[in-house]
Design a protein around this motif. Structure first.
Motif, PDB file in Angstrom:
ATOM      1  N   ARG A 466      19.945  -9.010 -29.313  1.00  0.00           N
ATOM      2  CA  ARG A 466      20.601 -10.309 -29.231  1.00  0.00           C
ATOM      3  C   ARG A 466      21.640 -10.340 -28.105  1.00  0.00           C
ATOM      4  NH1 ARG A 466      22.157 -10.282 -33.905  1.00  0.00           N
ATOM      5  NH2 ARG A 466      24.338  -9.636 -33.627  1.00  0.00           N
ATOM      6  N   GLN A 467      22.444  -9.296 -28.017  1.00  0.00           N
ATOM      7  CA  GLN A 467      23.470  -9.238 -26.974  1.00  0.00           C
ATOM      8  C   GLN A 467      22.867  -9.018 -25.595  1.00  0.00           C
ATOM      9  OE1 GLN A 467      27.332  -7.142 -28.219  1.00  0.00           O
ATOM     10  NE2 GLN A 467      25.848  -6.329 -29.715  1.00  0.00           N
ATOM     11  N   LEU A 468      21.849  -8.159 -25.534  1.00  0.00           N
ATOM     12  CA  LEU A 468      21.210  -7.877 -24.248  1.00  0.00           C
ATOM     13  C   LEU A 468      20.574  -9.135 -23.673  1.00  0.00           C
ATOM     14  CD1 LEU A 468      20.434  -5.731 -22.147  1.00  0.00           C
ATOM     15  CD2 LEU A 468      18.382  -5.246 -23.510  1.00  0.00           C
ATOM     16  N   LEU A 469      19.884  -9.903 -24.504  1.00  0.00           N
ATOM     17  CA  LEU A 469      19.264 -11.131 -24.024  1.00  0.00           C
ATOM     18  C   LEU A 469      20.313 -12.159 -23.610  1.00  0.00           C
ATOM     19  CD1 LEU A 469      16.244 -11.662 -26.450  1.00  0.00           C
ATOM     20  CD2 LEU A 469      16.229 -10.767 -24.123  1.00  0.00           C
ATOM     21  N   SER A 470      21.423 -12.202 -24.333  1.00  0.00           N
ATOM     22  CA  SER A 470      22.480 -13.143 -23.932  1.00  0.00           C
ATOM     23  C   SER A 470      23.016 -12.796 -22.550  1.00  0.00           C
ATOM     24  CB  SER A 470      23.615 -13.137 -24.964  1.00  0.00           C
ATOM     25  OG  SER A 470      24.387 -11.939 -24.906  1.00  0.00           O
ATOM     26  N   MET A 471      23.093 -11.498 -22.232  1.00  0.00           N
ATOM     27  CA  MET A 471      23.577 -11.072 -20.914  1.00  0.00           C
ATOM     28  C   MET A 471      22.538 -11.361 -19.830  1.00  0.00           C
ATOM     29  SD  MET A 471      25.708  -7.564 -21.787  1.00  0.00           S
ATOM     30  CE  MET A 471      24.269  -6.559 -22.064  1.00  0.00           C
ATOM     31  N   MET A 472      21.269 -11.202 -20.157  1.00  0.00           N
ATOM     32  CA  MET A 472      20.220 -11.498 -19.185  1.00  0.00           C
ATOM     33  C   MET A 472      20.118 -13.001 -18.942  1.00  0.00           C
ATOM     34  SD  MET A 472      17.282  -8.673 -20.182  1.00  0.00           S
ATOM     35  CE  MET A 472      16.319  -8.986 -18.694  1.00  0.00           C
ATOM     36  N   ARG A 473      20.320 -13.799 -20.003  1.00  0.00           N
ATOM     37  CA  ARG A 473      20.324 -15.264 -19.811  1.00  0.00           C
ATOM     38  C   ARG A 473      21.485 -15.686 -18.919  1.00  0.00           C
ATOM     39  NH1 ARG A 473      19.287 -15.208 -25.807  1.00  0.00           N
ATOM     40  NH2 ARG A 473      17.041 -15.579 -26.037  1.00  0.00           N
ATOM     41  N   LEU A 474      22.644 -15.045 -19.127  1.00  0.00           N
ATOM     42  CA  LEU A 474      23.812 -15.354 -18.295  1.00  0.00           C
ATOM     43  C   LEU A 474      23.535 -15.011 -16.835  1.00  0.00           C
ATOM     44  CD1 LEU A 474      26.777 -16.372 -18.466  1.00  0.00           C
ATOM     45  CD2 LEU A 474      27.455 -13.950 -18.663  1.00  0.00           C
ATOM     46  N   THR A 475      22.851 -13.887 -16.600  1.00  0.00           N
ATOM     47  CA  THR A 475      22.494 -13.488 -15.233  1.00  0.00           C
ATOM     48  C   THR A 475      21.600 -14.528 -14.577  1.00  0.00           C
ATOM     49  OG1 THR A 475      22.564 -11.171 -15.945  1.00  0.00           O
ATOM     50  CG2 THR A 475      21.495 -11.634 -13.845  1.00  0.00           C
ATOM     51  N   ALA A 476      20.685 -15.100 -15.357  1.00  0.00           N
ATOM     52  CA  ALA A 476      19.721 -16.058 -14.812  1.00  0.00           C
ATOM     53  C   ALA A 476      20.314 -17.445 -14.596  1.00  0.00           C
ATOM     54  CB  ALA A 476      18.519 -16.162 -15.737  1.00  0.00           C
TER      55      ALA A 476
END
Length: 545
Positions: A466-476
């Protein structure tokens, strides 16, 4: 098999003298054809005598003329003695007739440039009554013999044919592996003519599955690889075989988009996979050497490795996406100083922001809290399946994340040092982050040959994912991948990477991204920052999926 069926290079050589450098047109004559006497029958041309210093243009012209005439006359020994590798050249020139079945050829020299002489070949290959024309261009270079002092052709297999590499051979006949008709997951045919990037993949599929799928071989001219078991590369089909149909997991639409995307950047590669099952949807390369770097490469992945490092740090509980991270201009570990791009810093930033902005020091600063030199390697293997001997259906090279300590460990955290990946590996890492579970990439179904599919030891913890995807979404959306991913729809995430390579003037460009159930990764050698070159490639592929 009769002489006409095999083809031959015997008899004389026709020299039609043309102006300029005094070259001619050299014709290989078969024993059922012409008389070879167009220039009076005397084909002996002497090379220049021994000398010293750089080879002169005149010496190069004389030597090239003698070599091409001897080759055309079928005199393998005479041709070989005009090279700096007599044994290799003699075998190759002799095999041109005996094993490549070239029954006719016209060799036409071009305009000399210094000691290099280009030439064109218009040939005919004949095997068991089947004949097809073969045309190509090649070149030779004349050098001074190291011991003899004579001007000699610098022997390379590419003199015989431009696609021949070291220790490869030109062969014709009935291939051991029958042809296959590869189709995508929707049944659309995948040909090398329509999808050039797939040529090495299709060649390997044929080599591996052609004999198992029920097809019948025809007759071909091919390049015999130097490595035993490696796939042959077909140059010319003399007689069509009966192909069997082989279903792959590739998607023609995504593959076409991948081919178009890499064509815009030299030395680039991309792979797309379906996150929920690991099915490989596209493999594309744009390289001068024909190397399948997308699946065979092994280069530092730069900050795309932070997907794995970030998961490990979250898994260990030493960071959280919303907790502060120490993103300073530089950090030291193991006696080495590490910097952020242009020495930027982010005072008071969260770990999610540090990830999205690709802050190296925020990751390296956490090594002391991890206190385990095996942590990153174990996370890569146990959760992301890196190094588990993937059997995709064709050759692929596994990623490597060795255990490391000191400065090497700090470098590994940010995808440098001894860590190596290719786009297939990084696409799979991205897919694992997206789905929360490793699915070994597959290009063809495993039940086709009963091969074992790798499985990871454990899934990603839900809180970590959940946290990893939130960080990848923020990157995108607002990080280093935002510009490249702006055109991509759906639930999307990304991670950029730039990997310094010793001796290179510019870093390799890496980019990993996902949109809904498709993940992709691209690499452009010396392409600069991740979002500049690799990013647009990934975005194009994701938009087509």
């Amino acid at each position: 098999m009769n002489g006409a069926a095999k083809g031959a290079i015997v008899g004389g050589v026709f020299l039609a003298m043309v102006g300029g450098a005094g070259y001619g047109v050299y014709t290989l004559v078969d024993d059922a054809g012409g008389d070879g006497g167009g220039a009076g029958g005397d084909t002996t041309v002497q090379a220049a005598k021994a000398g010293s210093g750089p080879v002169t243009d005149k010496e190069a012209a004389q030597t090239a003329k003698a070599f091409l005439a001897a080759w055309a006359a079928g005199d393998a020994r005479a041709a070989a003695e005009l090279t700096n590798n007599v044994q290799a050249a003699q075998t190759a020139v002799a095999d041109y007739r005996a094993k490549a079945y070239v029954s006719k050829a016209v060799i036409t020299p071009g305009t000399q440039t210094g000691t290099t002489i280009p030439f064109s070949v218009a040939a005919e290959v004949t095997y068991e009554g089947a004949a097809k024309p073969l045309a190509y261009e090649s070149k030779l270079t004349v050098v001074r013999g190291a011991t003899s002092g004579k001007p000699l052709v610098d022997w390379q297999p590419s003199v015989l044919h431009p696609q021949l590499q070291k220790d490869e051979k030109l062969r014709a006949g009935a291939p051991a592996a029958p042809p296959v008709k590869a189709v995508d997951r929707n049944g659309e045919e995948l040909s090398a003519e329509k999808y050039p990037s797939l040529r090495p993949v299709l060649d390997e599929l044929r080599q591996t599955y052609g004999g198992k799928a029920g097809g019948k071989p025809g007759a071909e001219l091919w390049i015999e690889p130097a490595t035993e078991g490696a796939p042959k590369r077909t140059l010319l089909t003399l007689a069509e075989g009966e192909p069997s149909t082989l279903k792959t997991y590739l998607d023609a639409k995504v593959q076409a988009a991948a081919e178009r995307a890499v064509a815009k950047y030299p030395q680039s590669s991309v792979v797309a996979v379906q996150s929920s099952n690991g099915h490989v949807l596209a493999v594309a390369n744009h390289r001068t050497d024909g190397y399948n770097a997308a699946m065979w490469g092994a280069r530092a992945p730069g900050s795309t490795m932070k997907i794995v490092t970030g998961a490990m740090l979250l898994d260990r509980g030493v960071v959280a996406a919303d907790r502060p991270a120490e993103c300073v201009k530089e950090a030291q570990w193991g006696g080495r100083t590490f910097h952020n791009l242009n020495n930027f810093e982010l005072p008071g930033a969260s770990f999610a922001t540090a990830f999205a902005k690709s802050c190296n020091t925020a990751f390296i600063k956490e090594i002391d809290d991890v206190r385990d030199d095996t942590a990153l390697s174990r996370e890569a293997r146990e959760v992301f399946g890196i190094g588990l001997d993937w059997k995709t259906g064709v050759k692929s090279v596994d990623g490597k994340v060795p255990e490391a300590s000191g400065a090497a460990a700090a470098a590994a955290y940010i995808g440098q040092g001894q860590v190596t990946m290719n786009p297939l590996n990084v696409a799979s890492i991205t897919a694992t982050a997206r789905s929360g579970r490793f699915h070994q990439p597959l290009l063809v179904p495993a039940d086709l040959d009963g091969r074992t599919v790798a499985t990871a030891a454990r899934p990603m913890k839900p809180s970590v994912q959940r946290q990893l995807l939130s960080m990848m979404r923020l990157t995108a959306t607002s990080g280093t991948g935002a510009a490249a991913m702006s055109s991509v729809g759906g639930d999307k995430g990304a991670k950029t990477g730039s990997a310094e390579v010793d001796g290179a003037g510019s870093p390799d460009s890496w980019f990993a991204g996902y949109s809904d159930d498709v993940a992709a990764a691209a690499m452009v050698e010396a392409g600069g920052h991740g979002g500049d070159a690799a990013g647009p490639i990934v975005a194009s592929v994701l938009s087509a999926s």
